[in-house]
Write a protein that holds these residues in place. Structure first.
Motif, PDB file in Angstrom:
ATOM      1  N   ARG A 584      -6.908   6.796 -12.494  1.00 59.71           N
ATOM      2  CA  ARG A 584      -6.456   5.475 -12.905  1.00 59.71           C
ATOM      3  C   ARG A 584      -6.770   4.412 -11.845  1.00 59.71           C
ATOM      4  N   ALA A 585      -8.051   4.220 -11.606  1.00 52.84           N
ATOM      5  CA  ALA A 585      -8.482   3.207 -10.629  1.00 52.84           C
ATOM      6  C   ALA A 585      -8.029   1.824 -11.084  1.00 52.84           C
ATOM      7  N   CYS A 586      -7.597   1.004 -10.134  1.00 56.30           N
ATOM      8  CA  CYS A 586      -7.138  -0.342 -10.474  1.00 56.30           C
ATOM      9  C   CYS A 586      -7.372  -1.298  -9.311  1.00 56.30           C
ATOM     10  N   VAL A 587      -7.439  -2.585  -9.648  1.00 53.44           N
ATOM     11  CA  VAL A 587      -7.482  -3.669  -8.666  1.00 53.44           C
ATOM     12  C   VAL A 587      -6.221  -4.499  -8.884  1.00 53.44           C
ATOM     13  N   ILE A 588      -5.472  -4.739  -7.807  1.00 52.09           N
ATOM     14  CA  ILE A 588      -4.237  -5.505  -7.927  1.00 52.09           C
ATOM     15  C   ILE A 588      -4.403  -6.872  -7.260  1.00 52.09           C
ATOM     16  N   ASN A 589      -3.508  -7.802  -7.581  1.00 53.55           N
ATOM     17  CA  ASN A 589      -3.578  -9.121  -6.954  1.00 53.55           C
ATOM     18  C   ASN A 589      -2.673  -9.191  -5.728  1.00 53.55           C
ATOM     19  N   GLU A 590      -2.744 -10.286  -5.018  1.00 52.69           N
ATOM     20  CA  GLU A 590      -1.965 -10.470  -3.781  1.00 52.69           C
ATOM     21  C   GLU A 590      -0.468 -10.292  -4.020  1.00 52.69           C
ATOM     22  N   SER A 591       0.025 -10.877  -5.119  1.00 53.31           N
ATOM     23  CA  SER A 591       1.462 -10.820  -5.392  1.00 53.31           C
ATOM     24  C   SER A 591       1.933  -9.384  -5.579  1.00 53.31           C
ATOM     25  N   PHE A 592       1.118  -8.560  -6.240  1.00 52.95           N
ATOM     26  CA  PHE A 592       1.473  -7.153  -6.428  1.00 52.95           C
ATOM     27  C   PHE A 592       1.453  -6.422  -5.082  1.00 52.95           C
ATOM     28  N   TYR A 593       0.460  -6.753  -4.265  1.00 54.91           N
ATOM     29  CA  TYR A 593       0.354  -6.137  -2.929  1.00 54.91           C
ATOM     30  C   TYR A 593       1.593  -6.462  -2.083  1.00 54.91           C
ATOM     31  N   LYS A 594       2.020  -7.727  -2.129  1.00 59.42           N
ATOM     32  CA  LYS A 594       3.201  -8.137  -1.356  1.00 59.42           C
ATOM     33  C   LYS A 594       4.465  -7.473  -1.882  1.00 59.42           C
ATOM     34  N   LEU A 595       4.540  -7.309  -3.215  1.00 61.26           N
ATOM     35  CA  LEU A 595       5.711  -6.654  -3.803  1.00 61.26           C
ATOM     36  C   LEU A 595       5.793  -5.195  -3.370  1.00 61.26           C
ATOM     37  N   LEU A 596       4.662  -4.508  -3.395  1.00 66.36           N
ATOM     38  CA  LEU A 596       4.650  -3.093  -2.997  1.00 66.36           C
ATOM     39  C   LEU A 596       4.894  -2.929  -1.499  1.00 66.36           C
ATOM     40  N   GLY A 597       4.402  -3.887  -0.721  1.00 67.10           N
ATOM     41  CA  GLY A 597       4.536  -3.787   0.723  1.00 67.10           C
ATOM     42  C   GLY A 597       3.312  -3.142   1.333  1.00 67.10           C
ATOM     43  N   PRO A 598       2.810  -3.681   2.441  1.00 70.46           N
ATOM     44  CA  PRO A 598       1.578  -3.149   3.067  1.00 70.46           C
ATOM     45  C   PRO A 598       1.650  -1.659   3.367  1.00 70.46           C
ATOM     46  N   GLY A 599       2.816  -1.166   3.732  1.00 69.38           N
ATOM     47  CA  GLY A 599       2.938   0.256   4.071  1.00 69.38           C
ATOM     48  C   GLY A 599       2.846   1.179   2.878  1.00 69.38           C
ATOM     49  N   ASN A 600       2.945   0.622   1.698  1.00 64.04           N
ATOM     50  CA  ASN A 600       2.928   1.438   0.472  1.00 64.04           C
ATOM     51  C   ASN A 600       1.594   1.345  -0.263  1.00 64.04           C
ATOM     52  N   VAL A 601       0.594   0.720   0.357  1.00 66.33           N
ATOM     53  CA  VAL A 601      -0.715   0.546  -0.283  1.00 66.33           C
ATOM     54  C   VAL A 601      -1.808   1.107   0.629  1.00 66.33           C
ATOM     55  N   ARG A 602      -2.500   2.127   0.146  1.00 68.74           N
ATOM     56  CA  ARG A 602      -3.653   2.695   0.864  1.00 68.74           C
ATOM     57  C   ARG A 602      -4.824   2.736  -0.113  1.00 68.74           C
ATOM     58  N   LEU A 603      -5.846   1.968   0.198  1.00 72.22           N
ATOM     59  CA  LEU A 603      -6.985   1.861  -0.700  1.00 72.22           C
ATOM     60  C   LEU A 603      -7.663   3.210  -0.890  1.00 72.22           C
ATOM     61  N   GLY A 604      -7.986   3.527  -2.139  1.00 75.07           N
ATOM     62  CA  GLY A 604      -8.700   4.760  -2.463  1.00 75.07           C
ATOM     63  C   GLY A 604      -7.816   5.972  -2.616  1.00 75.07           C
ATOM     64  N   GLU A 605      -6.507   5.838  -2.340  1.00 72.19           N
ATOM     65  CA  GLU A 605      -5.577   6.954  -2.481  1.00 72.19           C
ATOM     66  C   GLU A 605      -4.646   6.730  -3.680  1.00 72.19           C
ATOM     67  N   TYR A 606      -4.298   7.817  -4.327  1.00 77.01           N
ATOM     68  CA  TYR A 606      -3.410   7.730  -5.496  1.00 77.01           C
ATOM     69  C   TYR A 606      -2.029   7.253  -5.061  1.00 77.01           C
ATOM     70  N   ASN A 607      -1.521   6.218  -5.740  1.00 75.89           N
ATOM     71  CA  ASN A 607      -0.222   5.635  -5.398  1.00 75.89           C
ATOM     72  C   ASN A 607       0.815   6.140  -6.387  1.00 75.89           C
ATOM     73  N   GLU A 608       1.756   6.950  -5.895  1.00 73.05           N
ATOM     74  CA  GLU A 608       2.767   7.537  -6.771  1.00 73.05           C
ATOM     75  C   GLU A 608       3.707   6.487  -7.366  1.00 73.05           C
ATOM     76  N   THR A 609       3.925   5.395  -6.642  1.00 73.78           N
ATOM     77  CA  THR A 609       4.864   4.375  -7.118  1.00 73.78           C
ATOM     78  C   THR A 609       4.400   3.753  -8.428  1.00 73.78           C
ATOM     79  N   ILE A 610       3.116   3.409  -8.498  1.00 78.19           N
ATOM     80  CA  ILE A 610       2.600   2.766  -9.721  1.00 78.19           C
ATOM     81  C   ILE A 610       1.703   3.717 -10.524  1.00 78.19           C
ATOM     82  N   ARG A 611       1.603   4.979 -10.043  1.00 74.83           N
ATOM     83  CA  ARG A 611       0.834   6.015 -10.741  1.00 74.83           C
ATOM     84  C   ARG A 611      -0.608   5.560 -11.013  1.00 74.83           C
ATOM     85  N   ALA A 612      -1.263   5.071  -9.956  1.00 72.97           N
ATOM     86  CA  ALA A 612      -2.646   4.599 -10.068  1.00 72.97           C
ATOM     87  C   ALA A 612      -3.287   4.593  -8.682  1.00 72.97           C
TER      88      ALA A 612
END
Length: 819
Positions: A584-612
């Protein structure tokens, strides 16, 4: 006696032609505007009132268990409080299964009609329909229960209400739809094919008259809900899909409020497992509600017509303001003409006339003028009705309003105007003392107490409307020039209804064609639009439920719209992992990135929080109306559905480019209807209502200033007449024309300035509340007040200058000779 009063009134009108003409013209235009506003308000209130069972039909609604992405914090303000019930963010769809269970549980429910498609009368929800070797894209295709025509009073031209939709392959066409496909042929028994997710064939079993203009249920064709291929599956899946609106017919004598309480008690026991989800405490505040059928159009959700009750309140205020302005204008002009009546009144008093009789006579003159103006205004309203309908994007017709109501409206308006505009001048003129009049002769002064406040009131109203024009114009100009975060220019949108494998075939061929065209710079696609048509998904973050918008896009979406990426990459056809469903590859916007928090976003890795898997982060851009702030947004690859193919084209030879796409589309789709628009036009459609409101306020403001200037002309005439002797003396003593002009205008300017000072805070409160509708808005600046004040004062001085200069250059011998 009354006959003599009317004769006298007519003679006075004829004698004072100038003042009478100004009064009649001003009042007639005012009456025309008031009647148009009244009929518009009446038309909006009449929606769905023609159904015979309207008092027993209710739409089932439910309060929200969770705060959705679109559910904003309630805004403050008087109008928001007045319309809070109408704007409640209730759910209006329910699963199929509850119909039979409700019917079995409650004898108070006589019948239930389920329906879907009521609110899909726009370009985003068109379905291809084929019949009689013709194909069109249609809106208003409703799947309904077979009892639809038994509960709603739509006129069946062919077929019987109880049986016309009984068959699973039955379909009923509107009169205009039948004519479009079959012309003069009898459509009964003819086949109709609907291409949606699946292809279904129906047989025409009935023809229904087109829905009236004041119907919230709009349709082109209707078919039996049970003919849906997924009907049995939806029944068995129970609460998995909430898709249809429920209209409940209650038995006679059932009290809706009491039944609603009983319904909720049963619902919370019967469906406790289905509705409590993961937070059992939420069920305490969860309610099912009954909204009367005639109130559905006041809700912004789930109906074919939305009546903004705030607009009705504002138009009612505008109606009253115009009425007040017209009355004040009449009063000032009538008072200015009082000099010609004082000797007559004095003589009548000497001859024994009492004050009540004089008031009645003078009021009769006003009533005669008002009746003339009502008739003239009604004719004028009839003439400008097509323009008014176009301005407000409505379909008002006097044929929809009973003659009785029009007559009653005219009588009430006549009485209201004659009382508002006639009683005070009549009382003021009749109050003159006979002895004072006979002694003073032509130098008698008329000094009505309320003329000064009336001028203040008039120009306060004018100033508020002028400020409204300036603020609304500035806001609309700001929206049109605002950087949305993407390039919307020269983007051609070709509408598409194909899905799945058919989508891939059509997209592949139309894109291959586009690559051969030098006028095409880039291409992509979108499943939704940039007006807020997205999926809204929920996820858990730190134990709290959050929401984000999900938009399906094709390759090169960010490149075509020139949306910059902050980090990471966009989708690529050369990278296989972008199409793996589990990743489930996806591109998110700045607002989504800020909501998730920098520590919860790693590019290219599966994100369990948003299942993508987040592969890139793009700059924020406005993906819906500017009334809303930018929220979290996720972009995923469109694999099954794209409702628009996007082509960035050069500005030269646009018609040739479009015609080329049309021919290629017809070749690819075997002559399916070709529809297109441009992205900037599509976005501008979101602000049509605000542009219409701008036009309404502009017309009202120009009219208000014009009426106020008429009244000011009367006031300046009265002021000049009262100071005739003083002006003569001052000129004899050496006063110049400029001195006399300043003398006669300084009081008027003083009154106007007072009006501006009163109107300033009021206009700020009103317009500031209106601006709260927009997440991005202009600030009400001091320059707006300076501009409005200068314009109002300048027009006022221009109006009175003619009379003041005429008085200033008059021969003083003439004014002094009177004594």
């Amino acid at each position: 006696m009354l006959k003599n009063y009317f004769k006298t009134a007519w003679r006075m009108l004829w004698k004072n032609k100038v003042v009478s003409t100004i009064n009649i013209v001003g009042l007639s235009i005012s009456v025309a505007l008031c009647l148009l506003l009244f009929f518009y308000i009446r038309f909006e209130e009449s929606f769905d009132g023609f159904h015979e069972k309207k008092d027993r039909l209710f739409r089932l609604e439910a309060t929200q268990l969770y705060k959705s992405l679109n559910q904003q914090k309630p805004k403050e303000g008087l109008l928001k409080k007045l319309t809070a019930g109408d704007e409640a963010n209730n759910s209006v769809t329910f699963p199929f299964v509850i119909a039979q269970e409700l019917q079995a549980a409650f004898p108070e429910i006589k019948s239930i009609t389920r329906m879907a498609g009521v609110e899909t009368n726009d370009d985003a929800w068109k379905t291809v329909v084929k019949a009689n070797d013709k194909a069109f894209k249609e809106t208003g295709i409703l799947d309904v229960d077979a009892n639809f025509f038994e509960n709603f009073s739509f006129a069946l031209l062919k077929g019987h209400a109880a049986t016309v939709l009984e068959g699973l392959n039955s379909i009923v066409l509107s009169k205009s739809t039948a004519s479009k496909y079959f012309g003069s042929r009898d459509p009964i028994g003819q086949k109709v094919v609907i291409d949606n997710d699946t292809t279904q064939q129906f047989v025409v079993t009935g023809i229904v008259e087109d829905a009236p203009a004041n119907s919230g249920i709009r349709y082109s064709m209707l078919y039996n809900i049970k003919s849906r291929p997924d009907y049995a599956e939806r029944i068995s899946s129970r609460f998995n899909t909430w898709s249809h609106e429920y209209i409940l017919e209650l038995t006679k004598g059932t009290a809706p409020a009491q039944f609603q309480q009983k319904l909720n008690s049963w619902m919370k026991q019967k469906y406790r497992e289905e509705i409590q989800f993961d937070k059992p405490d939420k069920i305490k505040g969860y309610q099912w509600l009954l909204r009367p059928l005639q109130q559905c159009h006041y809700s912004p959700k789930g109906w074919g017509h939305y009546t903004n009750s705030r607009v009705l309140y504002l138009l009612t205020c505008l109606f009253l303001l115009i009425l007040i302005l017209a009355s004040v204008n009449y009063i000032l002009l009538t008072i200015s003409g009082a000099m010609s009546r004082v000797r007559e009144v004095g003589m009548r008093k000497i001859m024994g006339a009492g004050r009540p009789g004089l008031i009645l006579q003078l009021w009769m003159e006003t009533l005669l003028i008002v009746v003339l103006c009502i008739v003239t205004g009604l004719l004028l309203a009839t003439l400008v009705l097509p323009v008014f309908n176009q301005l407000l994007n409505t379909h008002i017709s006097f044929s929809l309003i009973p003659v009785k109501e029009i007559f009653i409206a005219g009588v009430i308006l006549s009485i209201a105007l004659s009382v508002l505009a006639g009683l005070y001048p009549a009382a003021a003129i009749s109050a003159t003392k006979a002895t004072a009049v006979m002694k003073s002769g032509t130098t008698f002064k008329v000094k009505p107490r309320f003329s000064n406040p009336l001028v203040v009131v008039q120009f306060s109203i004018c100033f508020i409307l002028v400020i409204a024009i300036i603020v609304i114009s500035a806001q609309m100009r700001y929206l049109s020039r605002m950087n949305l975060g993407f390039n919307k220019e020269q983007v051609l949108l070709v509408k598409n209804e194909a899905m799945g494998d058919q989508l891939k075939t059509i997209r592949g061929r139309i894109f291959n064609y586009a690559r051969t065209q030098p006028q095409v710079v880039a291409m992509s696609g979108i499943g939704g639009d940039l007006k807020g048509a997205y999926n809204h998904n929920a996820f858990k973050l730190n134990g709290e439920q959050q929401w984000y918008s999900q938009i399906r896009v094709d390759y090169d979406y960010f490149k075509l719209l020139n949306i910059p990426l902050i980090t990471g990459r966009a989708f690529s056809a050369d990278i296989a992992s972008d199409t793996i469903k589990k990743a489930r590859a996806c591109v998110i916007n700045e607002s989504f990135y800020k909501l998730l928090g920098p520590g919860n976003v790693r590019l290219g890795e599966y994100n369990e929080t948003i299942r993508a898997t987040i592969i890139g982060i793009c700059k924020d851009y406005n993906f819906e109306s500017l009334t809303k702030p930018i929220g979290p947004q996720q972009h995923v690859l469109a694999d099954y559905y794209e409702n628009s193919f996007m082509f960035k084209v050069r500005g030269e030879e646009l018609s040739k480019t479009i015609e080329g796409f049309r021919k290629e589309w017809n070749s690819i789709t075997n002559n399916y209807p070709f529809e297109f628009t441009f992205l900037d036009d599509s976005i501008n459609e979101m602000y049509k209502a605000d542009v219409r409101w701008q036009k309404i306020i502009s017309v009202a403001g120009v009219f208000a200033v014009g009426i106020a200037c008429m009244g000011l002309f009367g006031f300046s005439l009265l002021s000049a007449l009262n100071r005739t002797k003083e002006v003569g003396i001052r000129k004899v003593l050496g006063a110049t024309v400029m001195d006399i002009s300043v003398l006669l205008t300084k009081k008027i300017v003083f009154l106007i300035v007072i009006g501006l000072l009163i109107a300033g805070p009021v206009s700020w409160v009103v317009m500031n509340e209106w601006l709260q509708e927009f997440a991005y808005r202009v600030h009400i600046g001091w320059w707006m007040y300076v501009l409005a004040g200068s314009a109002v004062i300048g027009l006022a001085l221009l109006t009175v200058s003619l009379q003041t200069i005429k008085t200033a250059i008059s021969n003083p011998v003439e004014s002094l000779r009177a004594d």
